[in-house]
Design a protein around this motif. Structure first.
Motif: not given
Lengths: 140, 141
Positions: A21-28, A32-38, A126-140
């Motif tokens: 949850a912390t990672m998701m908050r800090q990542n968005v 900010p463009e990741r908000v639309d994905i989420a 559920a592939l869109p869910l998996l890909l979306g999660f990867g995009d929102v949580m990505h840190v590299a």
């Protein structure tokens, strides 16, 4: 409406739920463009770090993402694996929006999947869910 | 000779061990994100009557300095990670991986940018590996 990431009251002592949850908050906040994905993601995802004996459910409801303790109901997507693999999911190397098969983290994750150490249930639906999660949580 | 944990001497030995660890030098070379404080909750059983912190000044794969201070003096650190003594003992002796400990809520990130920690997860593991190289006297509780 604003996008919110919330912890269910029962998830406050769940370290994995707190971390993600912390990672998701800090990542968005950082991207900010990741908000639309989420916001476009819908469904329930479960993650079980087997060797850490901790599991969570994540409900994607559009304007809100809710992190819950344990596996709740029947998830659309379930990821089970070791804590190392679960932790590495947000470090996957990407080329554009797709995973880079040459990246060392990705190679280790693909090997873990071949060896059964990392299992993903619910695909391909559920592939869109998996890909979306990867995009929102990505840190590299 | 074993060094008592926690103490100023152990904290300095930790810094020395980090600087002697080639794995950390490589994994942490991109680290420009500031100081990391490891906070131990007060535990009269080990002689600490207030929360104490080991603050490591990490920069580009090196530890430029380390201090053992009351936790109140460590709050300006860029990252603050908090745990009870038995949990630190498990992590710093190599019994429990730090990522696993965070997932289990044994270590808590009280301050700092978690995506940065995750990005440097290999460096975090090397920091802990450095600690395991120290001959440590962990008080029994």
């Amino acid at each position: 409406m604003a996008f919110v990431v919330e912890l269910d009251p029962g998830a406050e002592d769940n370290g994995l739920a707190n971390m993600l949850a912390t990672m998701m908050r800090q990542n968005v906040e950082d991207h900010p463009e990741r908000v639309d994905i989420a916001k476009k993601m819908r469904g329930r995802m479960a993650i079980f770090a087997e060797d850490a004996e901790v599991s969570i459910s994540i409900d994607f409801e559009g304007e809100r993402v809710l992190f819950r303790d344990g596996i709740v109901g029947v998830p659309d997507l379930t990821i089970r694996g070791g804590f190392e693999q679960i932790g590495d999911l947000s470090r996957m190397e990407q080329v554009g929006a797709v995973p880079d098969p040459r990246g060392p983290v990705n190679r280790a994750l693909f090997a873990a999947m071949r060896e059964g150490k990392l299992r993903v249930h619910g695909l391909p639906r559920a592939l869109p869910l998996l890909l979306g999660f990867g995009d929102v949580m990505h840190v590299a | 000779m074993s060094i008592k944990f926690p103490s100023p001497e152990w904290t300095q030995a930790f810094a020395d061990a980090v600087n002697a660890n080639a794995g950390y030098r490589e994994a942490g070379k991109g680290w420009t994100h500031g100081k990391v404080a490891y906070v131990l909750k007060a535990d009269p059983r080990i002689g600490t009557t207030e929360d104490m912190a080991m603050v490591l000044d990490l920069h580009q794969g090196q530890c430029r300095g380390a201090t053992y201070v009351p936790a109140t003096e460590a709050q300006s650190s860029d990252f603050v990670i908090v745990a009870e003594y038995p949990r630190w003992k498990e992590v710093l002796s190599g019994e429990v991986d730090p990522t696993k400990a965070m997932m289990q809520n044994k270590l808590k990130l009280e301050k700092g940018h978690l995506p940065t920690i995750v990005k440097f997860v290999v460096a975090s593991k090397e920091l802990v590996k450095s600690a395991t190289a120290i001959q440590t006297d962990f008080p029994a509780v």
